[in-house]
Design a protein around this motif. Structure first.
Motif, PDB file in Angstrom:
ATOM      1  N   LEU A 208      33.173 -58.072  -7.626  1.00 39.14           N
ATOM      2  CA  LEU A 208      32.616 -59.394  -8.401  1.00 39.14           C
ATOM      3  C   LEU A 208      33.109 -59.246  -9.919  1.00 39.14           C
ATOM      4  CD1 LEU A 208      30.958 -61.965  -8.728  1.00 39.14           C
ATOM      5  CD2 LEU A 208      29.067 -60.526  -8.738  1.00 39.14           C
ATOM      6  N   PHE A 209      33.888 -60.404 -10.403  1.00 39.17           N
ATOM      7  CA  PHE A 209      34.399 -60.273 -11.624  1.00 39.17           C
ATOM      8  C   PHE A 209      33.400 -61.465 -12.330  1.00 39.17           C
ATOM      9  CE2 PHE A 209      37.805 -59.108  -8.961  1.00 39.17           C
ATOM     10  CZ  PHE A 209      38.318 -58.237  -9.617  1.00 39.17           C
ATOM     11  N   ASP A 210      32.679 -60.960 -13.186  1.00 38.60           N
ATOM     12  CA  ASP A 210      31.791 -61.875 -14.046  1.00 38.60           C
ATOM     13  C   ASP A 210      32.403 -62.394 -15.087  1.00 38.60           C
ATOM     14  OD1 ASP A 210      29.860 -63.171 -15.015  1.00 38.60           O
ATOM     15  OD2 ASP A 210      28.306 -61.605 -15.370  1.00 38.60           O
ATOM     16  N   ILE A 211      33.189 -63.388 -14.962  1.00 42.30           N
ATOM     17  CA  ILE A 211      34.040 -63.978 -16.157  1.00 42.30           C
ATOM     18  C   ILE A 211      32.894 -64.783 -17.296  1.00 42.30           C
ATOM     19  CG2 ILE A 211      35.959 -65.415 -16.766  1.00 42.30           C
ATOM     20  CD1 ILE A 211      36.711 -62.951 -14.851  1.00 42.30           C
ATOM     21  N   GLU A 212      31.995 -65.212 -16.453  1.00 42.58           N
ATOM     22  CA  GLU A 212      31.047 -65.984 -17.703  1.00 42.58           C
ATOM     23  C   GLU A 212      30.626 -64.858 -18.394  1.00 42.58           C
ATOM     24  OE1 GLU A 212      27.156 -66.584 -15.558  1.00 42.58           O
ATOM     25  OE2 GLU A 212      26.626 -68.110 -17.310  1.00 42.58           O
ATOM     26  N   ALA A 213      30.367 -63.732 -18.268  1.00 45.56           N
ATOM     27  CA  ALA A 213      29.801 -62.621 -19.085  1.00 45.56           C
ATOM     28  C   ALA A 213      31.118 -62.215 -20.131  1.00 45.56           C
ATOM     29  CB  ALA A 213      29.455 -61.502 -18.313  1.00 45.56           C
ATOM     30  N   GLY A 222      37.982 -77.169 -15.815  1.00 38.99           N
ATOM     31  CA  GLY A 222      39.490 -77.190 -16.398  1.00 38.99           C
ATOM     32  C   GLY A 222      40.214 -75.846 -16.899  1.00 38.99           C
ATOM     33  N   GLU A 223      39.072 -75.203 -17.096  1.00 40.29           N
ATOM     34  CA  GLU A 223      39.421 -73.586 -17.869  1.00 40.29           C
ATOM     35  C   GLU A 223      39.749 -72.837 -16.714  1.00 40.29           C
ATOM     36  OE1 GLU A 223      36.182 -72.227 -20.017  1.00 40.29           O
ATOM     37  OE2 GLU A 223      37.248 -70.208 -20.816  1.00 40.29           O
ATOM     38  N   GLU A 224      41.022 -71.881 -17.073  1.00 45.66           N
ATOM     39  CA  GLU A 224      41.275 -71.412 -15.863  1.00 45.66           C
ATOM     40  C   GLU A 224      41.121 -69.951 -16.169  1.00 45.66           C
ATOM     41  OE1 GLU A 224      45.741 -71.952 -15.179  1.00 45.66           O
ATOM     42  OE2 GLU A 224      45.920 -69.927 -14.204  1.00 45.66           O
ATOM     43  N   ILE A 225      40.992 -69.055 -15.189  1.00 42.09           N
ATOM     44  CA  ILE A 225      40.552 -67.531 -15.326  1.00 42.09           C
ATOM     45  C   ILE A 225      41.994 -67.073 -15.064  1.00 42.09           C
ATOM     46  CG2 ILE A 225      39.680 -65.838 -13.956  1.00 42.09           C
ATOM     47  CD1 ILE A 225      37.688 -67.497 -12.692  1.00 42.09           C
ATOM     48  N   LYS A 226      42.234 -66.148 -16.276  1.00 44.91           N
ATOM     49  CA  LYS A 226      43.531 -65.509 -16.057  1.00 44.91           C
ATOM     50  C   LYS A 226      43.331 -63.961 -15.861  1.00 44.91           C
ATOM     51  CE  LYS A 226      46.575 -67.779 -17.567  1.00 44.91           C
ATOM     52  NZ  LYS A 226      47.594 -68.671 -17.145  1.00 44.91           N
ATOM     53  N   VAL A 227      44.418 -63.301 -15.212  1.00 50.15           N
ATOM     54  CA  VAL A 227      44.445 -61.853 -14.962  1.00 50.15           C
ATOM     55  C   VAL A 227      43.927 -61.201 -16.025  1.00 50.15           C
ATOM     56  CG1 VAL A 227      45.941 -59.926 -14.205  1.00 50.15           C
ATOM     57  CG2 VAL A 227      46.149 -62.188 -13.244  1.00 50.15           C
ATOM     58  N   ALA A 228      44.217 -61.507 -17.249  1.00 49.09           N
ATOM     59  CA  ALA A 228      43.688 -60.857 -18.407  1.00 49.09           C
ATOM     60  C   ALA A 228      42.061 -60.853 -18.478  1.00 49.09           C
ATOM     61  CB  ALA A 228      44.344 -61.445 -19.918  1.00 49.09           C
ATOM     62  N   ASP A 229      41.565 -61.825 -17.937  1.00 50.51           N
ATOM     63  CA  ASP A 229      40.004 -62.167 -17.968  1.00 50.51           C
ATOM     64  C   ASP A 229      39.528 -61.056 -16.775  1.00 50.51           C
ATOM     65  OD1 ASP A 229      40.068 -64.290 -19.770  1.00 50.51           O
ATOM     66  OD2 ASP A 229      40.432 -65.623 -17.992  1.00 50.51           O
ATOM     67  N   LEU A 230      40.067 -61.044 -15.638  1.00 46.53           N
ATOM     68  CA  LEU A 230      39.851 -59.906 -14.690  1.00 46.53           C
ATOM     69  C   LEU A 230      39.735 -58.580 -15.067  1.00 46.53           C
ATOM     70  CD1 LEU A 230      41.637 -61.231 -11.287  1.00 46.53           C
ATOM     71  CD2 LEU A 230      39.813 -62.092 -12.464  1.00 46.53           C
ATOM     72  N   ARG A 231      40.905 -58.354 -15.852  1.00 43.99           N
ATOM     73  CA  ARG A 231      40.826 -57.002 -16.478  1.00 43.99           C
ATOM     74  C   ARG A 231      39.818 -56.736 -17.707  1.00 43.99           C
ATOM     75  NH1 ARG A 231      47.354 -57.111 -16.053  1.00 43.99           N
ATOM     76  NH2 ARG A 231      47.244 -56.405 -13.679  1.00 43.99           N
ATOM     77  N   LYS A 236      34.352 -54.185 -18.751  1.00 45.06           N
ATOM     78  CA  LYS A 236      33.246 -54.578 -19.190  1.00 45.06           C
ATOM     79  C   LYS A 236      32.071 -53.634 -17.998  1.00 45.06           C
ATOM     80  CE  LYS A 236      30.535 -58.623 -20.716  1.00 45.06           C
ATOM     81  NZ  LYS A 236      29.618 -57.827 -21.535  1.00 45.06           N
ATOM     82  N   GLN A 237      32.689 -54.090 -16.605  1.00 41.26           N
ATOM     83  CA  GLN A 237      31.721 -53.619 -15.624  1.00 41.26           C
ATOM     84  C   GLN A 237      32.083 -52.162 -15.077  1.00 41.26           C
ATOM     85  OE1 GLN A 237      32.125 -58.314 -14.072  1.00 41.26           O
ATOM     86  NE2 GLN A 237      32.595 -56.682 -12.702  1.00 41.26           N
ATOM     87  N   ASN A 238      33.027 -51.532 -15.801  1.00 40.95           N
ATOM     88  CA  ASN A 238      33.055 -50.075 -15.223  1.00 40.95           C
ATOM     89  C   ASN A 238      33.852 -50.006 -14.142  1.00 40.95           C
ATOM     90  OD1 ASN A 238      33.327 -47.387 -16.010  1.00 40.95           O
ATOM     91  ND2 ASN A 238      31.386 -46.949 -15.308  1.00 40.95           N
ATOM     92  N   MET A 239      34.788 -50.927 -13.633  1.00 47.13           N
ATOM     93  CA  MET A 239      35.634 -50.929 -12.567  1.00 47.13           C
ATOM     94  C   MET A 239      37.106 -50.737 -12.619  1.00 47.13           C
ATOM     95  SD  MET A 239      33.796 -54.523 -10.890  1.00 47.13           S
ATOM     96  CE  MET A 239      35.188 -55.197 -10.318  1.00 47.13           C
ATOM     97  N   LYS A 240      37.723 -50.205 -11.655  1.00 54.27           N
ATOM     98  CA  LYS A 240      39.123 -49.848 -11.756  1.00 54.27           C
ATOM     99  C   LYS A 240      39.987 -50.719 -10.865  1.00 54.27           C
ATOM    100  CE  LYS A 240      38.536 -44.830 -12.235  1.00 54.27           C
ATOM    101  NZ  LYS A 240      37.183 -44.739 -11.707  1.00 54.27           N
TER     102      LYS A 240
END
Ligand code: UVW
Length: 363
Positions: A208-213, A222-231, A236-240
């Protein structure tokens, strides 16, 4: 009155003023129907709009995507093929505390719905039947009129989304997963190919990627989630990133779900979500499924005003990657549980295009 006038009148009668202005502005652009479809969200959905959108985006339609390179020309199970015994055993290692999270919504008539879709539950008689026997047993049945796989928390199957590659109405050139044509599938009594009954049950690792956080607030329509947001979310979530393996499922929290049953008009009028950049990332990783706290997982309207539901086409039709919409991650996020086992078995309705149901995350 010609068709365009009819369309405008419908818009003016049915939509809030701000939405109407968006539509009229959007409709003047190239590929205006697609843009209007996005701007108007659910209220303006029509097959005609979708066809115009796809005809104006030749890049989507000039490259056949079949036969599927991994699953073969006759496959109808798509990315659910990743769920093998080895995959299940690997995923099970993530179950540590035995906690089950419901990540689906409650189904009710007042929930937000796409276009003119309906959800009407009736109990035939109260009680429906009985009493039976000396013990006087009585019972209730349910009668439900709905687009069974396309309302509320909904799982998009492979018969749900295709791409028109030929002329309007040419059913031999409306292509779905593995190149299946509308002509091959068409039936009033359930799709003859790619029905939801072919999809294998899911028991896989979910991320789960919490982009709101990441953004510090609910994302905007209309706001697009980008790969940079996932990274940024992973950090932030301590995921690799290397933890995301073939056959895993990925989920996006945008904050849009907070509008559910609170402001259905806004919820329906557009949404933040992923675009083609993240769709490519998902496909390159070999994920089996995407999902989100909003109604399409993808961004609406797409920042490219020529495109409408392009991520649906890319992931479902071209890659056989499934999509689970209108999920609720509130409890997972409260417990900071971003990695879990995602479990869902679509209701095997023969010839169905999707599934309702109660997906769970287990940690
Ligand atoms: C469409 O049906 C176009 O979208 P969704 O899968 O979001 O319901």
């Amino acid at each position: 009155m010609d068709k365009d006038e009819t369309r405008q009148e419908t818009v003016e009668n049915d939509t809030p003023a701000a939405d109407r202005r968006d539509f009229l502005k959007a409709a003047t652009l190239v590929g205006g129907a697609a843009a209007a479809f996005g701007a108007m969200g659910h209220k303006f959905a029509s097959a005609q709009n979708i066809q115009v959108a796809q005809a104006s985006t030749p890049a989507l339609s000039d490259k056949p995507w079949w036969p599927h390179p991994k699953w073969g020309k006759d496959d109808q199970a798509g990315a659910s093929n990743w769920i093998t015994p080895a995959k299940v055993l690997d995923a099970a290692k993530w179950i540590k505390d035995g906690k089950i999270y419901r990540i689906g919504r409650v189904y009710e008539s007042g929930m937000p719905k796409f276009g003119e879709r309906a959800f009407a539950l009736r109990i035939p008689g109260t009680p429906t039947g009985g009493p039976f026997g000396a013990n006087k047993l009585i019972y209730h049945d349910d009668y439900l009129a709905t687009e069974v796989g396309q309302t509320g928390t909904q799982f998009d199957g492979l018969a749900h989304i295709g791409i028109q590659m030929g002329k309007d109405g040419d059913m031999n050139e409306m292509r779905y997963y593995n190149g299946v044509t509308e002509f091959e599938m068409a039936s009033a009594y359930g799709m003859k190919k790619l029905g939801i009954e072919h999809v294998k049950p899911f028991f896989t690792r979910g991320h789960l990627f919490d982009i709101e956080a990441v953004k510090g607030k609910m994302m905007e329509a209309g706001e697009e989630i980008k790969v940079a947001d996932l990274r940024a979310a992973m950090q932030k979530q301590n995921m690799k990133e290397e933890d995301i393996k073939e056959g895993d499922a990925v989920f996006f929290n945008t904050g849009w779900g907070k509008l559910w049953m609170k402001n259905n008009d806004k919820f329906n009028g557009g949404e933040p979500g992923i675009g083609l950049e993240v769709a490519k990332w998902v496909a390159d990783k070999g994920c089996c499924l995407t999902g989100a706290d909003q109604w399409a997982t993808e961004v609406v309207p797409n920042p490219d005003k020529n495109l409408a539901f392009v991520v649906h086409g890319e992931l479902i039709a071209k890659h056989g990657i499934f999509n689970h919409e209108n999920l609720d991650f509130t409890a997972l996020i409260a417990d900071r549980k971003y990695q879990f086992v995602y479990i869902f078995s679509p209701a095997p309705i023969k010839g169905g295009t999707g599934s309702n149901g109660g997906p769970i995350a287990v940690t």
